[in-house]
Design a protein around this motif. Structure first.
Motif: not given
Length: 230
Positions: A32-33, A74, A78, A81, A87, A122-123, A147, A150
């Motif tokens: 994740g981030l 990353a 982002l 959220l 995006e 997550s990301q 998550c 995207p």
């Protein structure tokens, strides 16, 4: 490490958790981030299968709009959220291409794409979903933890059309970073992209934006089912 890893940028210093016997399958897992591949390598070691290699690449450091342009690991930028936030389309596509390059690299080295699974948190989970759905190869499956999908408005059109992609989606019910509703909305959207029976959406009461033991056991079962020993 093979000498030609340098041509695959994210592989050069990825953390690899090797199998205890001949590796006939691979799981590429994306953190994740703000994290690194090391963050998940330990957790994945706990659910290791002897014939499966785990590859945990590190995201590059980029300025992240959401965090006041602070440089941090990353996969893409982002802006916010919420589902309606603009995006980083070019960043998401570029990151997906980097993951696809790892898939090609593994395929050249003897692990076919149908024995490769993508996963992430997550990301990283978001990127793994996007990459698997747009990949020309039929992959073994996707593990999407806490998550979202995207560029969700670009689907199902953006999909490469692999309808039989197994997807395990897990989400903590107390997630304040990426609310469980986002996970539920993602699961609904996925039903229009792949066969609905391929999607397994599990939620975990009391779990915040992190993973838990039950979730990791579900991940292990999913890997065992879709990447069985040959």
């Amino acid at each position: 490490m093979c000498g030609n890893n340098m041509s695959v940028p994210l592989l050069a210093d990825a953390v690899t958790v090797s199998g205890k016997e001949k590796e006939t399958a691979a799981v590429i897992f994306l953190h994740g981030l703000g994290d690194t591949g090391h963050g998940w390598a330990d957790t994945l070691t706990g659910i290791q299968l002897p014939h499966v290699k785990f590859i945990c690449p590190h995201a590059p450091k980029i300025p992240v709009t959401l965090n006041m342009n602070v440089m941090m690991p990353a996969w893409f930028d982002l802006m916010g959220l919420s589902p309606e936030t603009p995006e980083d389309e070019s960043g998401i596509k570029k990151a997906a291409d980097h993951i696809k390059a790892i898939i090609e690299h593994e395929a050249k080295n003897g692990i076919p794409p149908n024995r490769i699974m993508l996963g992430g948190f997550s990301q990283g989970g978001a990127l793994s979903l996007y990459t698997a759905l747009t990949c020309q190869h039929q992959l073994a499956g996707v593990v999407a933890l806490s998550c979202w999908l995207p560029l969700h408005k670009s689907f199902p059109l953006a999909s490469s059309g692999n309808k039989n992609l197994p997807i395990l989606q897990c989400h903590g019910e107390k997630d304040e970073m990426i609310p469980v509703q986002f996970g539920a909305m993602t699961a609904e959207k996925l039903k229009y992209i792949v066969n609905p029976q391929m999607i397994n959406f599990k939620t975990y009461p009391g779990v915040p934006h992190s993973s838990c033991t039950q979730e990791m056991l579900a991940v292990k079962e999913f890997i065992e089912k879709h990447l069985p020993r040959i």
